[in-house]
Design a protein around this motif. Structure first.
Motif, PDB file in Angstrom:
ATOM      1  N   ALA A 115       0.840  -1.186   0.000  1.00 12.86           N
ATOM      2  CA  ALA A 115       0.000   0.000   0.000  1.00 12.86           C
ATOM      3  C   ALA A 115       0.886   1.253   0.000  1.00 12.86           C
ATOM      4  CB  ALA A 115      -0.914  -0.009   1.222  1.00 12.86           C
ATOM      5  N   ILE A 130      -9.110  -9.564  -6.491  1.00 15.89           N
ATOM      6  CA  ILE A 130      -8.657  -8.315  -7.098  1.00 15.89           C
ATOM      7  C   ILE A 130      -8.197  -8.572  -8.516  1.00 15.89           C
ATOM      8  CG2 ILE A 130      -7.963  -7.328  -4.867  1.00 15.89           C
ATOM      9  CD1 ILE A 130      -5.049  -7.926  -5.645  1.00 15.89           C
ATOM     10  N   GLU A 140      -7.438  -3.417  -8.934  1.00 18.95           N
ATOM     11  CA  GLU A 140      -8.831  -3.010  -8.755  1.00 18.95           C
ATOM     12  C   GLU A 140      -9.517  -3.976  -7.807  1.00 18.95           C
ATOM     13  OE1 GLU A 140     -10.978  -2.616 -12.360  1.00 18.95           O
ATOM     14  OE2 GLU A 140      -9.705  -1.023 -13.158  1.00 18.95           O
ATOM     15  N   GLY A 141     -10.384  -3.418  -6.977  1.00 17.35           N
ATOM     16  CA  GLY A 141     -11.093  -4.229  -6.006  1.00 17.35           C
ATOM     17  C   GLY A 141     -10.447  -4.138  -4.633  1.00 17.35           C
ATOM     18  N   GLU A 142     -11.194  -4.556  -3.630  1.00 22.56           N
ATOM     19  CA  GLU A 142     -10.690  -4.564  -2.262  1.00 22.56           C
ATOM     20  C   GLU A 142     -10.267  -5.983  -1.897  1.00 22.56           C
ATOM     21  OE1 GLU A 142     -12.146  -3.474   2.290  1.00 22.56           O
ATOM     22  OE2 GLU A 142     -13.350  -2.860   0.547  1.00 22.56           O
ATOM     23  N   ALA A 143      -8.996  -6.113  -1.556  1.00 23.32           N
ATOM     24  CA  ALA A 143      -8.474  -7.444  -1.238  1.00 23.32           C
ATOM     25  C   ALA A 143      -9.194  -8.040  -0.035  1.00 23.32           C
ATOM     26  CB  ALA A 143      -6.977  -7.366  -0.967  1.00 23.32           C
ATOM     27  N   HIS A 144      -9.605  -9.284  -0.172  1.00 25.91           N
ATOM     28  CA  HIS A 144     -10.246 -10.005   0.924  1.00 25.91           C
ATOM     29  C   HIS A 144      -9.986 -11.498   0.728  1.00 25.91           C
ATOM     30  CE1 HIS A 144     -13.168  -9.996  -2.382  1.00 25.91           C
ATOM     31  NE2 HIS A 144     -13.687 -11.093  -1.863  1.00 25.91           N
ATOM     32  N   TRP A 173      -2.824  -6.271   6.622  1.00 22.43           N
ATOM     33  CA  TRP A 173      -1.881  -5.299   6.074  1.00 22.43           C
ATOM     34  C   TRP A 173      -0.933  -4.922   7.200  1.00 22.43           C
ATOM     35  CZ3 TRP A 173      -1.550  -4.047   1.034  1.00 22.43           C
ATOM     36  CH2 TRP A 173      -2.646  -4.326   0.210  1.00 22.43           C
TER      37      TRP A 173
END
Length: 339
Positions: free
Chosen positions: A14, A61, A92-96, A105
């Motif tokens: 990040a 993602i 793209e997208g929110e990592a889960h 993180w």
């Protein structure tokens, strides 16, 4: 010969520097261990394509930007994994955890505190090594090695020669003359962007330092609950010390002695093979200490050293600026086991 399994691995970082790690769930090999996301490269599949597929399947993602970082082999007892490491900088997208796995993180120092797969530990060491001053050459400054009037000029000259990292070794409260010189050292270091670590901050509270440096004995006095002010590093001589330093959140470790030294003739040198084995298994970047000369820097780096630490090789030389430059140049022109 053990089979070689090719694996694509993504280092998602990040903007604030935190890195994504996920926990291997029950039902998979090595449950309860942390790892970086990725997976096996299928037949006919490129590493980059495998990375995109695996991160889609694991984290939900879509990778938009990824660059190759390293290729690294790690030998388990039954097989060798060949990790194709990528820096993933845009997605793209929110990592889960699409497979039910926990993800976190974490700062690089906090990665080292978790139980990671053995093959992933050198990756953490590589991430931490990027935070070291460049070139990763540390001068251990012992006031007892020089007359008080020569210490500051020698350190100033070494900084002029490219030195960017000093560990100031204080075994007792400095007298007024030394205190004045150390405060001036802090000013010069700040002007030149040099990091100064102290082994005894309480001995010189006026000096603004960048961190704490512990001996192995001092580390042993800390409980497993930690609480050591960060950033900090440790001088280690064995695997147990390295493991504890990593668990408590150290950013680096000196490992010594790599070679025989005149100052500690009774200390058995580790040698290249033992140093390399510890470097391969540690989550910390290891700086080689002990018998290091400019001519031996390349050998230390081939053994997996992330940097070198010296004492008399610079501080007591006739020309500290030229000596510091020689060590730095030897590092920049050599390469490690990963190139």
């Amino acid at each position: 010969m053990p089979s070689i399994i090719p694996v694509a691995t993504g280092i998602l970082q990040a903007p604030q520097g935190r890195v994504l790690a996920d926990l291997r769930p029950e039902g998979k090999p090595w449950p309860g261990y942390w790892e970086f996301p990725g997976g096996k490269i299928e037949a006919g599949e490129s590493p980059a394509a495998a990375l995109v597929r695996e991160l889609r399947e694991e984290l939900g993602i879509e990778v938009r930007a990824a660059s190759p970082w390293r290729v690294m082999d790690f030998a388990y007892s039954q097989r060798t994994v060949r990790l194709h490491l990528f820096r993933v900088t845009n997605w793209e997208g929110e990592a889960h955890g699409r497979e039910g796995q926990e993800i976190r993180w974490l700062d690089p120092e906090d990665l080292a505190r978790l139980p990671f797969l053995p093959a992933n530990r050198p990756i953490i060491a590589g991430l931490l090594a990027e935070k070291l001053p460049q070139p990763p050459l540390c001068l251990i400054a012992d006031p007892q090695r020089l007359p008080s009037g020569q210490l500051l000029p020698a350190l100033t000259a070494a900084m002029a020669g490219g030195l960017r990292w000093i560990v100031l070794r204080l075994k007792e409260q400095p007298d007024r003359t030394l205190r004045t010189q150390f405060l001036r050292l802090g000013e010069v270091a700040a002007e030149r962007g040099v990091q100064v670590f102290l082994n005894s901050p309480e001995a010189l509270p006026e000096l603004r330092s960048h961190g704490l440096h512990l001996t192995q004995r001092a580390l042993e006095e800390w409980g497993e609950e930690g609480g050591i002010p960060r950033p900090f590093g440790v001088s280690c001589h064995d695997a147990d010390c390295l493991d504890k330093a990593a668990r408590l959140g150290a950013g680096y470790a000196f490992l010594s002695p790599l070679f025989a030294t005149a100052t500690h003739p009774d200390a058995r040198p580790l040698g290249m093979d033992a140093f390399a084995a510890l470097a391969q298994s540690s989550s910390l970047p290891l700086l080689a200490l002990g018998g290091i000369t400019p001519e031996r820097v390349a050998a230390a780096r081939r053994a997996g050293a992330a940097g070198v630490a010296v004492l008399s090789g610079i501080l007591e030389s006739r020309d500290p600026a030229a000596s510091a430059h020689a060590y730095g140049a030897a590092w920049m022109t050599s390469s490690g086991p990963l190139g």
